[in-house]
Structure formats: structure tokens, C-alpha cells
Scaffold this motif. Structure first.
Motif, short mmCIF file in Angstrom:
data_model
loop_
_atom_site.label_atom_id
_atom_site.label_comp_id
_atom_site.label_asym_id
_atom_site.label_seq_id
_atom_site.Cartn_x
_atom_site.Cartn_y
_atom_site.Cartn_z
N ARG A 130 -64.82 -31.81 -97.59
CA ARG A 130 -63.92 -32.92 -97.31
C ARG A 130 -63.22 -33.31 -98.60
O ARG A 130 -63.86 -33.45 -99.65
CB ARG A 130 -64.69 -34.12 -96.79
CG ARG A 130 -63.80 -35.29 -96.35
CD ARG A 130 -64.49 -36.63 -96.51
NE ARG A 130 -64.59 -37.00 -97.92
CZ ARG A 130 -65.71 -37.32 -98.53
NH1 ARG A 130 -66.86 -37.29 -97.88
NH2 ARG A 130 -65.72 -37.66 -99.82
N SER A 131 -61.89 -33.45 -98.54
CA SER A 131 -61.14 -33.85 -99.72
C SER A 131 -60.10 -34.90 -99.33
O SER A 131 -59.24 -34.66 -98.49
CB SER A 131 -60.44 -32.64 -100.36
OG SER A 131 -59.65 -33.05 -101.47
N ILE A 132 -60.21 -36.08 -99.93
CA ILE A 132 -59.23 -37.15 -99.72
C ILE A 132 -58.21 -37.13 -100.85
O ILE A 132 -57.01 -37.22 -100.63
CB ILE A 132 -59.92 -38.53 -99.65
CG1 ILE A 132 -61.05 -38.52 -98.61
CG2 ILE A 132 -58.90 -39.61 -99.34
CD1 ILE A 132 -60.60 -38.18 -97.21
N ASN A 133 -58.69 -37.02 -102.09
CA ASN A 133 -57.85 -36.94 -103.27
C ASN A 133 -58.70 -36.41 -104.43
O ASN A 133 -59.82 -35.96 -104.20
CB ASN A 133 -57.22 -38.31 -103.61
CG ASN A 133 -58.27 -39.42 -103.66
OD1 ASN A 133 -59.31 -39.27 -104.29
ND2 ASN A 133 -58.00 -40.52 -102.96
N ARG A 134 -58.22 -36.49 -105.65
CA ARG A 134 -58.96 -35.97 -106.80
C ARG A 134 -60.19 -36.80 -107.13
O ARG A 134 -61.01 -36.39 -107.95
CB ARG A 134 -58.04 -35.92 -108.03
CG ARG A 134 -56.97 -34.84 -107.95
CD ARG A 134 -55.94 -35.03 -109.05
NE ARG A 134 -56.53 -35.00 -110.38
CZ ARG A 134 -56.73 -33.90 -111.10
NH1 ARG A 134 -56.40 -32.72 -110.61
NH2 ARG A 134 -57.25 -33.97 -112.31
#
Length: 206
Positions: free
Chosen positions: A149-153
């Protein structure tokens, strides 16, 4: 007046009959597909894929999913008796992305080879994290679940869970970062083994 009320009540009952069952079955469908990474609300798209394969013969499988915030690719090939069930789901909303995969595999035969990579390129402000798995077996009974899961950095997660019994060789390598000095771990087993493995990366609390 009374007739109008009866008509309205009948319409509401009909709408409830249609809407409520579908609302109740959605969580059941989601549970059957396995965990889908939670993403922010917004316009986007969802991709689901399920497979059930049973038979004896030559096997050749390849799969890949590549995004700025998630990466999964692998292959499997061999010859023998195979029973495979797999579920894959990808959910993307703007720059946020979630990927999950579950597989149950039973194999007996001459040889089955596999290589699989699961990566979170944006983990920990872009230093990255990955899990790499390889096996070469004559028998394996394996259940595996993967998620990125990646939302942002600044908000990323990767998890890998597996339980397996096999005759042959099985190797796993985890990496956090791509340069010397970053966290790395590798294990390799050759023979007859039963293994349970759980790995989690999460930078959302930093």
C-alpha cells in the motif's frame, strides 16, 4: 390518502429489498477476496482477478504489476501435478495505490521453479523495501499472502505471509534500501522443511 401511503410503503419495501442484500453481501465478497489495502476516498479504479487451476502437465505462469508506489512480478514453470488457487486485487486512486495477492498451491512432480518479487519503491521517503522469494521443488504445499500500500512518500506498507511444506530448495531475501549499509536479510533451505514466515514494513508512524 391511505392508498397513496400504501403505494409509498410498497415502493420503499421494494427498494430496501434490492439495496439491503447487495449492501450486506459486499463485505462478504471483500472478505472472500482477501484484504484490499485501504486508500483515501476519490475517483479511481479497481481490478480483481481470480484463478483456479487443477491438472497434470507442463506449467508456465508469468505475472507483473508495476506502479510508482508498488511493484510485483514473478514467474513459475515446471512439470507435474498442480492445484492452484489465486486472488489478485489492485486499487488505484490518484497517486495512491494498493495491491494484494493470495495464493494456495499444491504441487507434486518432476520439478517446479518459481521467482517472485514484491516491492514498495517509495518506502521510507524513497529508499525502498522489497521481498524476493525463489524455490525449486519436487513437492510443495503453500499458502501465501502479499500486500503493498502506498499513499505517498511518507505513508507506505508492505507485508508478506507464507506457510509452506516442501521437498527441494526455498530462499527468501528482504531488503530495505538499495545501497551498502541498509537492512538486508537472506535465508536459504535445501531438503524437506516446514516454514512459516511473516514480514512487515510500515513507515506510516515515522
Amino acid at each position: 390518502m391511505r392508498r397513496d401511503l400504501i403505494v409509498i410503503a410498497a415502493v420503499l419495501a421494494f427498494v430496501a429489498f434490492i439495496v439491503l442484500p447487495s449492501g450486506l453481501t459486499e463485505p462478504a465478497r471483500a472478505a472472500a477476496k482477501g484484504p484490499i489495502p485501504i486508500l483515501p476516498r476519490g475517483s479511481g479504479f479497481l481490478y480483481d482477478e481470480s484463478s483456479v487451476v487443477t491438472g497434470t502437465g507442463q506449467v508456465s505462469l508469468r505475472s507483473s504489476f508495476t506502479d510508482r508506489g508498488a511493484d510485483s512480478n514473478g514467474w513459475m514453470k515446471g512439470n507435474g501435478s498442480l492445484n492452484l488457487e489465486s486472488l489478485r486485487s489492485m486499487n488505484k486512486i490518484g497517486p495512491a495505490v494498493g495491491f494484494s495477492q493470495k495464493t494456495d498451491l499444491v504441487f507434486d512432480g518432476e520439478q517446479l521453479k518459481n521467482k517472485n518479487t514484491l516491492a514498495s519503491p517509495l518506502f521510507d521517503k524513497g529508499i525502498g523495501a522489497s521481498v524476493n522469494v525463489r524455490f525449486n521443488v519436487s513437492h510443495v504445499d503453500k499458502s501465501e499472502a502479499e500486500m503493498v500500500r502506498s499513499i505517498n512518500r511518507f505513508d507506505n506498507a508492505l507485508s508478506y505471509d507464507a506457510a509452506l511444506a516442501f521437498d527441494g530448495s526455498w530462499a527468501i531475501k528482504t531488503m530495505q534500501g538499495w545501497s551498502i549499509g541498509m537492512n538486508k536479510s537472506s535465508q536459504r533451505y535445501t531438503g524437506s522443511f516446514q516454514i512459516q514466515k511473516s514480514i512487515e514494513f510500515d513507515d506510516s508512524g515515522k
